[in-house]
Design a protein around this motif. Structure first.
Motif, PDB file in Angstrom:
ATOM      1  N   ASN A  49     -20.657 106.224 129.934  1.00 16.65           N
ATOM      2  CA  ASN A  49     -20.856 107.504 129.246  1.00 16.65           C
ATOM      3  C   ASN A  49     -19.606 107.760 128.415  1.00 16.65           C
ATOM      4  O   ASN A  49     -18.487 107.751 128.949  1.00 16.65           O
ATOM      5  CB  ASN A  49     -21.044 108.651 130.237  1.00 16.65           C
ATOM      6  CG  ASN A  49     -22.300 108.490 131.074  1.00 16.65           C
ATOM      7  OD1 ASN A  49     -23.318 107.971 130.608  1.00 16.65           O
ATOM      8  ND2 ASN A  49     -22.234 108.927 132.328  1.00 16.65           N
ATOM      9  N   LEU A  66     -17.483 110.367 126.374  1.00 17.54           N
ATOM     10  CA  LEU A  66     -17.360 111.820 126.265  1.00 17.54           C
ATOM     11  C   LEU A  66     -16.103 112.188 125.482  1.00 17.54           C
ATOM     12  O   LEU A  66     -15.026 111.639 125.729  1.00 17.54           O
ATOM     13  CB  LEU A  66     -17.307 112.444 127.666  1.00 17.54           C
ATOM     14  CG  LEU A  66     -18.416 111.999 128.630  1.00 17.54           C
ATOM     15  CD1 LEU A  66     -18.172 112.578 130.012  1.00 17.54           C
ATOM     16  CD2 LEU A  66     -19.784 112.399 128.107  1.00 17.54           C
ATOM     17  N   ASP A 126     -17.455 106.899 133.237  1.00 20.07           N
ATOM     18  CA  ASP A 126     -17.211 107.721 132.044  1.00 20.07           C
ATOM     19  C   ASP A 126     -15.950 107.277 131.331  1.00 20.07           C
ATOM     20  O   ASP A 126     -14.930 106.967 131.977  1.00 20.07           O
ATOM     21  CB  ASP A 126     -17.054 109.195 132.426  1.00 20.07           C
ATOM     22  CG  ASP A 126     -18.304 109.776 133.054  1.00 20.07           C
ATOM     23  OD1 ASP A 126     -19.385 109.169 132.900  1.00 20.07           O
ATOM     24  OD2 ASP A 126     -18.183 110.829 133.712  1.00 20.07           O
ATOM     25  N   ILE A 171     -13.629 109.229 128.935  1.00 20.54           N
ATOM     26  CA  ILE A 171     -13.366 110.551 128.375  1.00 20.54           C
ATOM     27  C   ILE A 171     -12.210 110.415 127.386  1.00 20.54           C
ATOM     28  O   ILE A 171     -11.077 110.089 127.780  1.00 20.54           O
ATOM     29  CB  ILE A 171     -13.012 111.558 129.493  1.00 20.54           C
ATOM     30  CG1 ILE A 171     -14.129 111.585 130.545  1.00 20.54           C
ATOM     31  CG2 ILE A 171     -12.786 112.941 128.908  1.00 20.54           C
ATOM     32  CD1 ILE A 171     -13.794 112.406 131.775  1.00 20.54           C
TER      33      ILE A 171
END
Length: 204
Positions: A87, A89, A167, A169
Motif C-alpha cells: 500500500n 500512502l 505499507d 508511507i
C-alpha cells in the motif's frame, strides 16, 4: 716429650689428633645427595622444554570446549517482489507522489494495493524518507524486501495487524526510490546472505 706425644723411638710422634673417618662418610653422603638433587632438577627442566609442553597443550585442548551459535545464519525464506503487496500512502503535502511511487514499484515487480493519502496518525508527521509498516511476521521478510527499494525508510511492525500486506508511507524527506541497480544488488544480497562470525566462546 711425655704424655700423649711421648716419643718411643719406633715412629714419628703425632702432633694432632687422628682424623675421624665419620666426617669423610658424612661429606660423601652430602655430595651424593647434592648431585642427585641436581640431576633430578635437570631432568625436570628437560621434560618441561620437550614433552611437558606438548602434554600440557594436549590436555588444554582436550579440556576446552567451544560454545556458541553456528557461523551460518538461520535460513529465512525471503519472498520475491511479486509476492509482496504494498500500500503506497502519501504523508506529505506533495500531490501525486503516492501514485508515481506506486507505478515505479509496479515496474520493479511489486504488487500494488491501496494508493492514497496516509491516515491521520502519519499524515504530515513523517519527517524522514518514509515509514515501512507491516505485521510482526513481515520484519525479516516482506519489509526487508520492500526496504531494498527505500533503504532510508524507518521500519515498524504492528502486532495487531492481520494479513501480509505492507505499507510504504512517504515522508517529507522522500526524494525517490533507490536506483534500480542498487535495489537489485540489495535484493540479491538479501536472498543469499553471507555467513557471519557468531562470537564463539571457549570454556576451559
Amino acid at each position: 716429650m711425655g704424655g700423649q706425644y711421648k716419643i718411643t723411638g719406633d715412629r714419628y710422634p703425632r702432633m694432632r689428633p687422628a682424623r675421624r673417618r665419620g666426617r669423610f662418610a658424612f661429606v660423601a653422603v652430602a655430595c651424593a645427595t647434592v648431585v642427585g638433587v641436581a640431576g633430578w632438577g635437570t631432568l625436570q627442566l628437560i621434560d618441561v622444554f620437550t614433552g611437558g609442553d606438548k602434554a600440557s597443550a594436549a590436555g588444554a585442548a582436550a579440556g576446552c570446549r567451544t560454545t556458541g551459535a553456528s557461523a551460518s545464519p538461520a535460513a529465512v525464506a525471503v519472498p520475491k517482489p511479486a509476492q509482496v503487496t504494498v500500500n503506497v500512502l502519501n504523508a506529505t503535502t506533495r500531490g501525486g507522489l503516492a501514485q508515481k511511487t506506486a507505478d515505479e514499484l509496479k515496474k520493479r515487480g511489486f504488487r500494488i494495493g491501496d494508493v492514497s493519502n496516509a491516515p491521520k496518525e502519519f499524515d504530515k508527521k513523517v519527517g524522514g524518507a518514509g515509514v515501512l509498516l507491516g505485521p510482526a511476521a513481515s520484519l525479516k521478510t516482506s519489509l526487508s524486501v520492500l526496504g531494498t527499494q527505500l533503504p532510508a525508510a524507518e521500519r515498524r511492525t504492528d502486532a495487531a495487524r492481520k494479513g501480509a500486506t505492507v505499507d510504504l508511507i512517504i515522508g517529507d524527506g522522500f526524494k525517490g526510490l533507490a536506483k534500480p541497480a542498487d535495489a537489485d544488488a540489495a535484493l540479491t544480497a538479501l536472498a543469499a546472505p553471507q555467513p557471519t562470525p557468531s562470537g564463539e566462546k571457549k570454556n576451559c
